[in-house]
Design an enzyme around this catalytic site. Sequence first.
Site, PDB file in Angstrom:
ATOM      1  N   GLU A 163       0.985  -1.197  -0.166  1.00  0.00           N
ATOM      2  CA  GLU A 163      -0.043  -0.003  -0.031  1.00  0.00           C
ATOM      3  C   GLU A 163       1.045   1.273   0.062  1.00  0.00           C
ATOM      4  O   GLU A 163       1.829   1.360   0.951  1.00  0.00           O
ATOM      5  CB  GLU A 163      -0.855   0.025   1.463  1.00  0.00           C
ATOM      6  CG  GLU A 163      -1.906  -0.956   1.243  1.00  0.00           C
ATOM      7  CD  GLU A 163      -3.240  -0.377   0.302  1.00  0.00           C
ATOM      8  OE1 GLU A 163      -3.073   0.608  -0.013  1.00  0.00           O
ATOM      9  OE2 GLU A 163      -4.212  -1.177   0.691  1.00  0.00           O
ATOM     10  N   HIS A 201      -3.932  -3.079  -8.007  1.00  0.00           N
ATOM     11  CA  HIS A 201      -5.319  -3.726  -7.603  1.00  0.00           C
ATOM     12  C   HIS A 201      -6.323  -3.411  -8.713  1.00  0.00           C
ATOM     13  O   HIS A 201      -7.457  -4.268  -8.668  1.00  0.00           O
ATOM     14  CB  HIS A 201      -5.779  -2.898  -6.146  1.00  0.00           C
ATOM     15  CG  HIS A 201      -6.699  -3.494  -5.328  1.00  0.00           C
ATOM     16  ND1 HIS A 201      -7.156  -2.970  -4.256  1.00  0.00           N
ATOM     17  CD2 HIS A 201      -7.233  -4.759  -5.311  1.00  0.00           C
ATOM     18  CE1 HIS A 201      -8.070  -3.888  -3.886  1.00  0.00           C
ATOM     19  NE2 HIS A 201      -8.025  -4.973  -4.106  1.00  0.00           N
ATOM     20  N   ASP A 211      -7.107   1.677  -8.073  1.00  0.00           N
ATOM     21  CA  ASP A 211      -5.872   1.810  -7.220  1.00  0.00           C
ATOM     22  C   ASP A 211      -4.590   0.995  -7.884  1.00  0.00           C
ATOM     23  O   ASP A 211      -5.214  -0.287  -8.183  1.00  0.00           O
ATOM     24  CB  ASP A 211      -5.986   1.908  -5.819  1.00  0.00           C
ATOM     25  CG  ASP A 211      -6.200   0.718  -5.329  1.00  0.00           C
ATOM     26  OD1 ASP A 211      -7.156   0.115  -5.695  1.00  0.00           O
ATOM     27  OD2 ASP A 211      -5.463   0.205  -4.479  1.00  0.00           O
TER      28      ASP A 211
HETATM   29 ZN   LIG Z   1      -6.467  -1.313  -3.253  1.00  0.00          ZN
END
Ligand SMILES: [Zn+2]
Length: 293
Positions: A163, A201, A211
């Site tokens: 992330e 993703h 994203d």
């Molecule tokens: Zn994501």
Amino acid sequence: MIPSARHLNVENLCIFGSITIYMKYAIFFLSFFSLSIISGCSSDLYRKANRSYKKQVKTFAKILREYPLTDSTGLRYAEQWIGTTNFSMRRPNFVVIHHTAQNSCDETYRTFTLRRTAVSAHYVICRDGTVQHMLNDLLRAHHAGVGKWGSISDMNSNSIGIEIDNNGNEPFTEEQMNSLLTLLERLKRAYNIPQANFIGHLDWAPGRKVDPSRFFSWQVLAEKGFGFWYDTSNVEVPLEFDPVQALRIIGYNINRPEIAIQSYKIHFVPQDTTDTINDTDKKILFDLVKKYQ
Ligand SMILES: [Zn+2]
């Protein structure tokens, strides 16, 4: 596995504070400085989360130690067993990159340490380039959710989730990209991850996820060996070429081609905000298929 010099978490601060107060005890103003740090440590926000992490790891370790063998659901398939001598831990074979859609790393740490959110990732990369490791690479993070890529339908079991701290409407910082490239290099080498298996993703879950955003440069990653990029300079596209089948070969789920095209555009043609395949896209896809198939 994280760049240690840049990795300054609460635990490190506590260790630093303890050493400082011991060595400088006699000097009042330095002691005052150290005590300030110590008081910060007393509010270790993640002590409870760390305890929970260790408890869960112990539970999984207990399953591995059971004989005769059981699976992760406690089922036993045979009363006798002979242990093979030749095995190792399962390894991740994909990397999935996300942006957090949150406003700070602290916000993301909080999200990933509350049981009720049920989401997590192996790594979080902050705006200043700090890399926070949150889960052993060999354990399964809850980051990908429902989706499909090629024939894979459980990406969490196959991948490392990364992330990047970014709200989705802003550029990624140079420090983040540098840290990401260093991390990807380590992961690729450690687990022998194929170049094609670095995805976003949005590639895994078209229509549900967007994203990382158009601000993310997959070209920079591809130039370093993470995913592929295209060169359309000498491409001649045959008349019978089917761009939707090309998307399928690259890995996209084409059950709903229109949303697969949206994800393809964000990933490979971020400057193009349309969602239809044009002649340039055909050239791009024709070139990409040769690399991904
Ligand atoms: Zn994501």
